[in-house]
Design a protein around this motif. Structure first.
Motif, PDB file in Angstrom:
ATOM      1  N   TYR A 171      -8.542 -13.538  -7.443  1.00  0.00           N
ATOM      2  CA  TYR A 171      -9.609 -13.403  -6.457  1.00  0.00           C
ATOM      3  C   TYR A 171     -10.189 -11.997  -6.477  1.00  0.00           C
ATOM      4  O   TYR A 171     -11.408 -11.792  -6.483  1.00  0.00           O
ATOM      5  N   CYS A 172      -9.284 -11.023  -6.478  1.00  0.00           N
ATOM      6  CA  CYS A 172      -9.699  -9.625  -6.391  1.00  0.00           C
ATOM      7  C   CYS A 172     -10.450  -9.194  -7.647  1.00  0.00           C
ATOM      8  O   CYS A 172     -11.400  -8.403  -7.570  1.00  0.00           O
ATOM      9  N   ILE A 173     -10.035  -9.684  -8.797  1.00  0.00           N
ATOM     10  CA  ILE A 173     -10.722  -9.351 -10.038  1.00  0.00           C
ATOM     11  C   ILE A 173     -12.150  -9.892  -9.973  1.00  0.00           C
ATOM     12  O   ILE A 173     -13.114  -9.189 -10.292  1.00  0.00           O
TER      13      ILE A 173
ATOM     14  N   ALA B   6      -6.253  -1.178  -2.553  1.00  0.00           N
ATOM     15  CA  ALA B   6      -6.368  -2.289  -3.497  1.00  0.00           C
ATOM     16  C   ALA B   6      -5.050  -3.049  -3.595  1.00  0.00           C
ATOM     17  O   ALA B   6      -5.021  -4.284  -3.624  1.00  0.00           O
ATOM     18  N   ASN B   7      -3.956  -2.306  -3.604  1.00  0.00           N
ATOM     19  CA  ASN B   7      -2.659  -2.987  -3.644  1.00  0.00           C
ATOM     20  C   ASN B   7      -2.416  -3.802  -2.375  1.00  0.00           C
ATOM     21  O   ASN B   7      -1.758  -4.844  -2.424  1.00  0.00           O
ATOM     22  N   GLU B   8      -2.943  -3.331  -1.258  1.00  0.00           N
ATOM     23  CA  GLU B   8      -2.784  -4.094  -0.016  1.00  0.00           C
ATOM     24  C   GLU B   8      -3.641  -5.364  -0.030  1.00  0.00           C
ATOM     25  O   GLU B   8      -3.148  -6.469   0.214  1.00  0.00           O
ATOM     26  N   THR B   9      -4.920  -5.210  -0.321  1.00  0.00           N
ATOM     27  CA  THR B   9      -5.790  -6.393  -0.245  1.00  0.00           C
ATOM     28  C   THR B   9      -5.503  -7.393  -1.369  1.00  0.00           C
ATOM     29  O   THR B   9      -5.729  -8.586  -1.189  1.00  0.00           O
TER      30      THR B   9
ATOM     31  N   GLU C 274       0.822  -1.211   0.000  1.00  0.00           N
ATOM     32  CA  GLU C 274       0.000   0.000   0.000  1.00  0.00           C
ATOM     33  C   GLU C 274       0.859   1.265   0.000  1.00  0.00           C
ATOM     34  O   GLU C 274       0.686   2.146  -0.848  1.00  0.00           O
ATOM     35  N   THR C 275       1.790   1.345   0.934  1.00  0.00           N
ATOM     36  CA  THR C 275       2.563   2.593   1.030  1.00  0.00           C
ATOM     37  C   THR C 275       3.515   2.772  -0.158  1.00  0.00           C
ATOM     38  O   THR C 275       3.860   3.897  -0.509  1.00  0.00           O
TER      39      THR C 275
ATOM     40  N   ILE D 292     -10.836  -2.535  -9.534  1.00  0.00           N
ATOM     41  CA  ILE D 292     -10.670  -3.556 -10.572  1.00  0.00           C
ATOM     42  C   ILE D 292      -9.422  -3.260 -11.405  1.00  0.00           C
ATOM     43  O   ILE D 292      -8.627  -4.162 -11.701  1.00  0.00           O
ATOM     44  N   GLY D 293      -9.227  -1.996 -11.759  1.00  0.00           N
ATOM     45  CA  GLY D 293      -8.064  -1.623 -12.577  1.00  0.00           C
ATOM     46  C   GLY D 293      -6.744  -2.009 -11.918  1.00  0.00           C
ATOM     47  O   GLY D 293      -5.837  -2.522 -12.573  1.00  0.00           O
ATOM     48  N   VAL D 294      -6.659  -1.772 -10.617  1.00  0.00           N
ATOM     49  CA  VAL D 294      -5.454  -2.150  -9.874  1.00  0.00           C
ATOM     50  C   VAL D 294      -5.318  -3.672  -9.829  1.00  0.00           C
ATOM     51  O   VAL D 294      -4.242  -4.226 -10.072  1.00  0.00           O
TER      52      VAL D 294
END
Lengths: 132, 132, 132, 132, 132, 132
Positions: free
Chosen positions: E82-84, D111-114, B113-114, E72-74
């Motif tokens: 999973y995230c998508i 989003a990058n974290e999860t 994240e960071t 979604i883009g990230v």
């Protein structure tokens, strides 16, 4: 542009100063690095990010130095120059020796290599590694 | 396709068997996981990769368990399912507890994240973090 | 969900069929792979993507097989399972031998490793490599 | 090196000038940024890339400002300094306020974290989310 | 392995149930998806992650649907299956049409392409885009 | 900081000099670039990395120039400025023309785009592409 202004302590609101004060007290230091000064443009994100980092990087099952080294490993993998510089400095302050840094880099480099060999060879997960 | 055949011990050349034997002896185990069986299609890469991993993951300034956890951190960042599964299994075998895994994930997630907050806000590296 | 329907030739509009026909003619094949059937939900993107790929992957200064291998290298780096599977199949059809695949993987793996060593050690670009 | 020369309007071929003219007309501006001047070394890629961008970034179901913000989200995730700087400038020109930028960054960071928590915990896709 | 157990509501502690209840109330739904059931192995991370997501994804300067599309883009850029799947489902529930999804994908694809053209051509940031 | 010192030939140990000498002899050059001078802080990693690169980049089934271009493709995908600069210089020295570079960039850009279209549309791997 406003979004990239670095918010100095002297110009900060009481809300931002409270976070700055906690960062300096927690880290036993007398200055604030640019990451926080940039986030301070958005006091809500500043507070949430700091509270999360403070909780996550505190001593626990893993030593704070080990946590910093994991942070470096992620930052190096993501090619984030700011994060590499700042967390390398933090890790050194917490006791990372040259030899520890060298081993960290060797592991990070090799992991990035074998990650691609595993995907390129389309290796299927062994039954023994499956989680259910 | 040949390139994706898994080379079983019974079918392996003496050259490949020598590497398999060293893997099993070093890891004190009696089986070979798919990653090595896939790489065995290219005995030169099999040997070089194993020799590198063996050297890098050996006890040193960092504990082998810590190295496995760093390996997981990189593999999770790169979204490599095989590597996440195999190194999580290895780390558990070396003593990673649930609590340690949880802290590892928290650090890896936060670092990802960071890393983006730092790049998105275009934060410049502080003089104090510069290396020269 | 509609967005994930695979558009079969029999159900395709004239606009989509024209692209499918051109794909099959250009590739000297009689079937369409799922990537295009998925994109066909958006005929504009289907056409633009196919026209771009057709132009880029045609013989030029680089041989089409070399281009397929570069495509694999990128897909492996990005951990895209579909793309790795489809472009590996394409490359083999164009003549990639096992030995060529092995060398490709070795280069891709090593590049991913040294990319991280370079960033982790914060190596500055040599004057000799600068472009201006 | 030639491949890194920036092609100025005064030195450009008629083919390149035609693209530059269209960029300036479409964007209602009187200058060309370095990205296009670099691509102009390869007029075929210059034209194809511009035509694609022009088509994709035009008003449609999504507002052009929203598209710029998605562009920033991707560029931040990929750690591309040029793209972050140029698309942040474009988004601001199209009306992105400080508050909008702050929310964008918060979403991209989270989003990058999860994404990593999901892969690290090896979470299986719920039946409800499956597409077929 | 314990670390990969999905914590069902019936088996959850009061602490975890409180988070589950808040997730279901906030999202006006009667089930919990696997992501949260996996995180529930670490109640501290479960709570912190949920509180952060709840704050970040709430209506603000950006519409919740726009936030889902950025998510979604990230996730697509990071190749997180999973995230998508989960965020595509959420976005559809919030009103994303097929046409909006198509435009989103076109932007995300193009951004990933030009990110690499910018870095490959080593394009320097224009003075006009600099932040200070 | 010591970890970022560049080890010059004049200051190097015999062990490091032996690697430097081999690099210069193999590459028919009389200087050492910063990457190796940085790695030289860790002579074990210096030697292992050089021996691996020397083996992998040697002529084989693939031409050394092709290998350099694959290296660039990976480095561009990973956004590693040092690696892009150094391997672009190496490739030019080995004969990469402007036209070859342009085609390389076009392929790398397109692959990065379609990698995301494939994942975003959640495309399933065709039976014809499956490896087993």
């Amino acid at each position: 542009m406003t979004i990239h202004t670095l918010v100095e302590y002297a110009d900060a609101s009481a809300e931002v100063r409270a976070v700055y004060d906690d960062i300096m007290a927690t880290r036993k230091t007398d200055w604030i690095n640019n990451f926080w000064k940039a986030l301070a443009n958005d006091p809500v994100t500043l507070r949430r990010t700091w509270e999360s980092i403070k909780q996550i990087m505190a001593p626990g099952e893993l030593d704070p130095l080990i946590k910093e080294m994991i942070y470096i490993g992620v930052s190096v993998t993501n090619q984030c120059p700011y994060c590499i510089a700042s967390h390398t400095a933090s890790a050194r302050k917490k006791g990372m020796t040259d030899a520890m840094f060298h081993e960290l880099m060797a592991v990070v480099g090799m992991a990035n290599e074998t990650n691609r060999l595993a995907s390129g060879y389309q290796v299927e997960i062994d039954e023994q590694f499956k989680t259910s």
